[in-house]
Scaffold this active site. Structure first.
Site, PDB file in Angstrom:
ATOM      1  N   LYS A  39       0.868  -1.079   0.102  1.00 34.18           N
ATOM      2  CA  LYS A  39      -0.008   0.038  -0.179  1.00 34.18           C
ATOM      3  C   LYS A  39       0.781   1.356  -0.042  1.00 34.18           C
ATOM      4  O   LYS A  39       2.242   1.278   0.513  1.00 34.18           O
ATOM      5  CB  LYS A  39      -0.789  -0.009   1.368  1.00 34.18           C
ATOM      6  N   TYR A 259      15.926  30.044   9.152  1.00 36.33           N
ATOM      7  CA  TYR A 259      14.759  30.821   9.399  1.00 36.33           C
ATOM      8  C   TYR A 259      14.648  31.099  11.161  1.00 36.33           C
ATOM      9  O   TYR A 259      14.908  29.870  11.750  1.00 36.33           O
ATOM     10  CB  TYR A 259      13.476  30.182   9.000  1.00 36.33           C
TER      11      TYR A 259
HETATM   12  C1  LIG Z   1      -0.392  -1.976   6.925  1.00 39.62           C
HETATM   13  C2  LIG Z   1      -0.828  -3.237   7.393  1.00 39.62           C
HETATM   14  C3  LIG Z   1      -0.068  -4.215   7.332  1.00 39.62           C
HETATM   15  C4  LIG Z   1       1.454  -4.222   7.416  1.00 39.62           C
HETATM   16  O1  LIG Z   1       1.951  -3.593   8.601  1.00 39.62           O
HETATM   17  P1  LIG Z   1       3.261  -3.484   8.681  1.00 39.62           P
HETATM   18  O2  LIG Z   1       3.366  -3.165  10.170  1.00 39.62           O
HETATM   19  O3  LIG Z   1       4.028  -2.307   7.695  1.00 39.62           O
HETATM   20  O4  LIG Z   1       4.269  -4.764   8.618  1.00 39.62           O
HETATM   21  C5  LIG Z   1      -0.724  -5.505   7.925  1.00 39.62           C
HETATM   22  N1  LIG Z   1      -2.239  -5.511   7.888  1.00 39.62           N
HETATM   23  C6  LIG Z   1      -2.797  -4.698   7.850  1.00 39.62           C
HETATM   24  C7  LIG Z   1      -4.303  -4.594   8.018  1.00 39.62           C
HETATM   25  C8  LIG Z   1      -2.344  -3.228   7.543  1.00 39.62           C
HETATM   26  O5  LIG Z   1      -3.058  -2.113   7.559  1.00 39.62           O
END
Ligand SMILES: *Cc1c(COP(=O)(O)O)cnc(C)c1O
Length: 370
Positions: A39, A259
Site C-alpha cells: 500500500k 529561519y
Molecule cells: C499496513 C498493514 C499491514 C502491514 O503492517 P506492517 O507493520 O507495515 O508490517 C498489515 N495488515 C494491515 C491490516 C495493515 O493495515
C-alpha cells in the site's frame, strides 16, 4: 523524475534487499505463507518496481489499501492475488470483479453490498473477512461476525478465501493486548473453521509461531524498518538518500543559521547546505535535531529545515570533504531510517511514505538476489 544531474538528492532503492527481506520472513513463517503489503506505493518506494520483484521471488498475495492501487498494479502482477484492505467503496463493487481483485470486508454493509453484487451478476467476488479483535479501527465486531456465521446465506455471492484481523501493539512483545487479540481471533476463527487465517503484520511475525496462522502480512520490515522495538534489526536496509552539497560557507564570527535564527554557531564553523527540505519529506521536526554523515563522519543539522533546503555543520570534516558536490548521506549505512525517525520524533513508516517526488530514484539489486 529528475535526472541524476538535476536532482537535489539521489534516492537509492535496493530491490535485492527487499526481496531478501521477504525471503527471510517467508522462511521464518513456513509452513504459513508470506504476503507483501505494498500500500501507499510500497511505503513510498515504488509499488511498480517492488511488487513485480516480490512476485518474481514467489510472493503470491499482495495487500494495498485502496481499490485504485489494486487496479494500477493488476497488469504488473498477473496470476497473483491483490487484496484491498479498505474494502469496496459504495458503487465500486463492480471494479473488484472486473479487475479480479480481492475485497477485504470490514463492515456488514460491505459484506451485503459485495454479496448482492455477486448474486446479481453471477460473478462471486473473492473476499477476506476482517474481524476486529481490539484495534477498533476497521473490521466486523465479534457480534457482527457471529451473526454472519449464523446466516451463511448472507455470504452467498462471495468467494470467501480467508479471515483476518490486525494487531495494535505487535511491536511491543510484552504488551497484554497481543494475547488478548490472539484469544479474540481464536474465537472469531471458530465461527469460520474452514477459512485460512491471517493475523500478523511485520512485528507480529516476531511474536512467535502462534501468531502466524496461514498467511502473514508484512509491510515495513520488507523495506528495512526494524520490526522490534528494542532489539537489533534483523532486516536488510533497502533505502539510501544522498544529497550533494550545494554550498559551503565558513562563518568568521558567531552567527545564527536559518529561519527564525533558532541556532547559533561560533566563528570558524563550516556550514553546508543541501537541496532537500520538508517538501521532500525531510521532516521539519528534524530542525536542530537531525544528523547525517559524510564518509561515516557525523554532521549535525543546524537550524530549521526549510521547504527546499537543509544546512549541516560540517566543521568535523577534512577540507576535501567539505566541498560542493560531496554527498551528505541523509539515510545510509551509518544512519538508518529508524534512527532518522527517532530524531524527528516519528516512526520509520512515516519517513518512508513521506519520501519526496523530487529525488532521482535509482533502483538496484534485483538481479543480485539469488
Ligand atoms: C499496513 C498493514 C499491514 C502491514 O503492517 P506492517 O507493520 O507495515 O508490517 C498489515 N495488515 C494491515 C491490516 C495493515 O493495515
Amino acid at each position: 523524475m529528475p535526472t541524476e544531474a538535476q536532482a537535489g538528492a539521489i534516492l537509492t532503492i535496493d530491490l535485492g534487499a527487499i526481496v531478501a527481506n521477504w525471503r527471510l520472513l517467508a522462511e521464518r513463517v513456513r509452513p504459513a505463507r508470506c504476503a507483501a503489503v505494498v500500500k501507499a506505493d510500497a511505503y513510498g518506494l515504488g509499488a511498480n518496481q517492488v511488487a513485480p520483484a516480490l512476485a518474481a521471488a514467489g510472493c503470491r498475495t499482495f495487500f494495498v489499501a485502496h481499490i485504485a492501487e489494486a487496479i494500477a498494479l493488476r497488469p504488473l502482477l498477473p496470476g497473483v492475488a491483490i487484496a484491498v484492505l479498505h474494502g469496496p467503496p459504495p458503487s465500486a463493487e463492480a471494479d473488484f470483479v472486473a479487475h479480479g481483485v480481492t475485497a477485504v470486508l470490514n463492515t456488514p454493509d460491505q459484506v451485503a453490498r459485495l454479496a448482492a453484487h455477486g448474486r446479481a451478476t453471477g460473478h462471486a467476488c473473492p473476499a477476506i473477512l476482517h474481524v476486529d479483535t481490539g484495534m477498533n479501527r476497521l473490521g466486523l465486531a465479534a457480534a457482527e461476525a457471529a451473526a454472519l456465521a449464523d446466516d451463511p446465506h448472507r455470504l452467498s455471492g462471495l468467494d470467501v478465501r480467508a479471515a483476518m484481523s490486525h494487531l495494535a501493539c505487535a511491536d511491543d512483545p510484552g504488551h497484554p493486548l497481543n494475547e488478548t487479540q490472539l484469544g479474540a481471533f481464536a474465537s472469531a476463527r471458530a465461527l469460520f473453521p474452514r477459512l485460512p487465517a491471517s493475523l500478523a503484520n511485520s512485528s507480529g511475525i516476531f511474536l512467535g509461531q502462534g501468531f502466524h496462522f496461514d498467511l502473514v502480512r508484512p509491510g515495513a520490515a520488507l523495506y528495512g524498518v526494524n520490526p522490534h522495538r528494542d532489539q537489533g534489526n534483523p532486516m536488510r536496509a533497502a533505502v539510501g538518500l544522498a544529497a550533494p552539497i550545494l554550498q559551503v560557507r565558513r562563518v568568521d564570527s558567531s552567527q545564527t543559521v536559518g529561519y527564525g535564527a533558532t541556532a547559533r554557531v561560533p566563528g570558524g564553523t563550516r556550514l553546508a547546505t543541501v537541496a532537500v527540505g520538508y517538501a521532500d519529506g525531510y521532516l521539519r521536526a528534524l530542525g536542530n535535531r537531525g544528523t547525517a554523515t559524510v564518509g561515516g563522519i557525523g554532521v549535525p543539522l543546524v537550524g530549521r529545515v526549510s521547504m527546499d533546503l537543509a544546512t549541516f555543520d560540517v566543521s568535523a570534516l577534512p577540507d576535501d570533504l567539505a566541498r560542493p558536490g560531496v554527498a551528505i548521506d541523509l539515510i545510509g549505512p551509518h544512519h538508518s531510517i529508524d534512527a532518522l525517525a527517532d530524531e524527528g520524533g516519528t516512526i520509520g513508516y512515516e519517513i518512508l511514505t513521506a519520501l519526496g517526488r523530487r529525488y532521482h530514484r535509482r533502483y538496484g539489486g534485483a538481479a543480485a538476489a539469488p
